[in-house]
Scaffold this motif. Structure first.
Motif, short mmCIF file in Angstrom:
data_model
loop_
_atom_site.label_atom_id
_atom_site.label_comp_id
_atom_site.label_asym_id
_atom_site.label_seq_id
_atom_site.Cartn_x
_atom_site.Cartn_y
_atom_site.Cartn_z
N LYS A 1 14.01 16.78 -1.60
CA LYS A 1 12.73 17.42 -1.30
C LYS A 1 12.82 18.94 -1.32
N THR A 2 13.92 19.47 -0.79
CA THR A 2 14.03 20.93 -0.66
C THR A 2 15.05 21.55 -1.62
N GLU B 1 17.99 21.82 -1.02
CA GLU B 1 19.00 22.46 -0.19
C GLU B 1 20.24 21.57 -0.12
#
Length: 272
Positions: A59-60, A62
């Protein structure tokens, strides 16, 4: 020999030892910890795709996971930032030994052959080894040691060592990464993937056609690692950090967050 002469000889010997240690320290130069603090960054090598230890959040984007949060916590503790460098598994340790990074932050099994090249820190997890396969293929882990069974593991892992020692009837094929091992099982090129139990359960969650085979193989432990020749202060600092977070509750919080279960301290985990 009278007492006075004996004491003088002791003093001379002590002075020689101290001078030798000082010379050794000068030859070795700065410890890696000094370099980290000087640049304001802790550089770590890792491989993505090892949930829950280290992976890229879809999603990110990261890079996150248990070991990433752990090393970021340590970096904050010594007042520096964390910089993550990703490699294929075969490049994770060489990145450390060639000086590209300060530490390996990955699900790195502690093995005797690796101690010739790297220095392990205190383990951040101790977990049983397990096997995974397509659903219904095996009823128990004891069934994998048969002719015609192809076992895959991460190259250089404790799983590979165990499989070659105890699964002599089967064929053992180590592969460069966890993703390669999973792909081999899903495509039918291998029958069993040996890995630690925690990772196996995470893989099964993401791949419904797989299951963790009942039974365990061996006890494994993962740890960060540093260079042998110039990182004693870093080794001592990180090990102290590990002990302190087990005492103050931060390790238990990390454990619950990423593994979903309560951490219960035991004598093995606290002493290794």
């Amino acid at each position: 020999m009278n007492k006075k002469i004996f004491l003088i000889l002791i003093c001379v010997f002590t002075l020689v030892v101290l001078c030798s240690l000082m010379s050794f320290a000068q030859v070795r130069g700065e410890d890696t910890l000094d370099q980290i603090v000087g640049r304001g960054k802790l550089l770590v090598s890792t491989e993505l795709g090892n949930m829950p230890w280290v992976f890229q959040d879809p999603k990110t984007s990261e890079i996150t996971g248990f070991i990433i949060e752990l090393t970021r916590m340590y970096a904050k503790e010594i007042g520096v930032e964390l910089e993550i460098k990703t490699f294929e598994w075969a490049g994770v340790i060489p990145a450390l030994t060639t000086g590209k990074v300060d530490m390996v932050a990955a699900p790195l099994s502690r093995t005797m052959p690796r101690t010739l090249k790297i220095l392990y820190c205190e383990p951040y997890i101790i977990a049983p080894g397990a096997g995974q396969a397509l659903k219904g293929k095996f009823k128990d882990i004891s069934e994998i040691n048969k002719k015609g069974v192809i076992i895959t593991t991460g190259a250089g892992s404790n799983a590979e060592i165990w499989a070659k020692d105890y699964c002599t009837e089967a064929t053992v094929i180590p592969l460069p990464s966890q993703a390669d091992c999973i792909a081999a099982i899903l495509s039918g090129r291998a029958d069993v993937h040996l890995v630690d139990y925690i990772i196996s359960e995470k893989i099964v969650q993401a791949n419904p056609s797989l299951e963790t085979i009942p039974g365990y193989t061996f006890m494994d432990s993962f740890a960060c690692a540093i260079r042998l020749d110039d990182s004693f202060k870093l080794w001592a600092s990180f090990n102290m950090f590990m002990r302190l977070i087990k005492l103050d509750g931060r390790y238990a919080q990390l454990y619950k967050k990423w593994l979903g279960i309560e951490w219960k301290p035991n004598s093995i985990e606290m002493s290794l």
